[in-house]
Design an enzyme around this catalytic site. Structure first.
Site, short mmCIF file in Angstrom:
data_model
loop_
_atom_site.label_atom_id
_atom_site.label_comp_id
_atom_site.label_asym_id
_atom_site.label_seq_id
_atom_site.Cartn_x
_atom_site.Cartn_y
_atom_site.Cartn_z
N CYS A 53 0.89 -1.26 -0.18
CA CYS A 53 0.07 0.03 -0.10
C CYS A 53 0.85 1.23 -0.04
CB CYS A 53 -0.74 -0.08 1.27
SG CYS A 53 -2.00 1.29 1.38
N CYS A 71 -6.50 -4.62 -19.42
CA CYS A 71 -7.36 -3.50 -18.75
C CYS A 71 -6.75 -2.10 -18.55
CB CYS A 71 -8.11 -3.81 -17.53
SG CYS A 71 -7.13 -3.97 -15.93
N HIS A 108 -8.45 3.45 -0.85
CA HIS A 108 -8.66 2.74 -1.96
C HIS A 108 -7.59 2.12 -2.84
CE1 HIS A 108 -11.05 2.37 -5.51
NE2 HIS A 108 -10.27 3.15 -6.30
N HIS A 111 -10.39 -1.96 -7.83
CA HIS A 111 -11.80 -3.00 -7.87
C HIS A 111 -11.33 -4.44 -8.18
CE1 HIS A 111 -13.67 0.83 -8.20
NE2 HIS A 111 -14.58 0.56 -7.55
N ASP A 115 -14.17 -12.17 -13.18
CA ASP A 115 -14.55 -12.29 -14.52
C ASP A 115 -13.50 -13.19 -15.21
OD1 ASP A 115 -12.35 -10.48 -14.43
OD2 ASP A 115 -13.63 -8.90 -15.38
N ARG A 124 -9.92 -10.82 -10.80
CA ARG A 124 -9.02 -9.90 -11.46
C ARG A 124 -8.97 -8.58 -10.51
NH1 ARG A 124 -10.31 -5.61 -15.41
NH2 ARG A 124 -12.31 -6.81 -15.61
N CYS A 126 -8.12 -5.30 -10.08
CA CYS A 126 -7.65 -4.22 -10.78
C CYS A 126 -7.15 -2.84 -10.12
CB CYS A 126 -8.62 -3.99 -11.97
SG CYS A 126 -8.18 -2.99 -13.64
#
Length: 139
Positions: A53, A71, A108, A111, A115, A124, A126
Site C-alpha cells: 500500500c 485492462c 482505496h 476494484h 471475470d 481480477r 484491477c
C-alpha cells in the site's frame, strides 16, 4: 470515502493524509479516484517482489499473482492474504462493483472483478499503480 469497517490499524486525520500523500495519491487512495488506464508506473513491472500500500506500506500482492489482463491497470488474481484487503460493495457509477481497500489503513486500491481470465482464482484485482509501492525481491 464511504465507510468501510471503520477502524483501521493505521488511523490518520484527513489533514495528515493530505500532508503525507501527493495530491494525485490523495485523490485515488483517500477519495477513491481512478488513475487513467495505461499510465501507471507499475503496469509493466515484471520483476519479482511485493506490492505494498502506497499509504501505509502494508503488503498487499506478490508479483507471482500479477498478470496482463489488458485492462490498463496492474492486475492480480489474489492478495497476499485474504485479510490484507477489504472488499466493499461500490455502486457509485450506477453499477455494482467490488471496491478493494487496504485493510490496514482503509485506502482505496481499485476494484476486483470475478471475470475469470483463466486465473487460478477466477478473480481480477484491477489496481491503481499510484495506490501501490513496488518492493523488488532482490533489494
Amino acid at each position: 470515502m464511504d465507510a468501510g469497517k471503520g477502524e483501521y490499524q493505521i488511523a490518520k486525520s484527513d489533514e495528515e493524509w493530505r500532508r503525507e500523500l501527493t495530491p494525485e495519491q490523495y485523490g485515488v487512495l483517500r477519495q477513491a479516484g481512478t488513475e487513467q488506464p495505461w499510465t501507471g508506473e507499475l503496469l509493466d513491472e515484471s520483476r519479482a517482489g511485493v506490492y505494498a500500500c502506497a499509504a501505509c506500506g502494508a503488503e498487499l500482492f506478490r508479483s507471482g499473482t500479477k498478470f496482463d489482463s489488458g485492462c490498463g491497470w496492474p492486475s492480480f488474481y489474489e492478495s497476499v492474504r485474504p485479510e490484507a484487503v477489504e472488499l466493499l460493495e461500490d455502486t457509485r457509477l450506477g453499477i455494482t462493483r467490488t471496491e478493494v481497500r487496504c485493510a490496514n489503513c482503509g485506502s482505496h486500491l481499485g476494484h476486483v472483478f470475478p471475470d475469470g481470465f483463466r486465473t487460478p482464482t477466477g478473480d481480477r484485482y484491477c489496481m491503481n499503480s499510484i495506490s501501490l509501492d513496488f518492493q523488488p525481491e532482490d533489494e
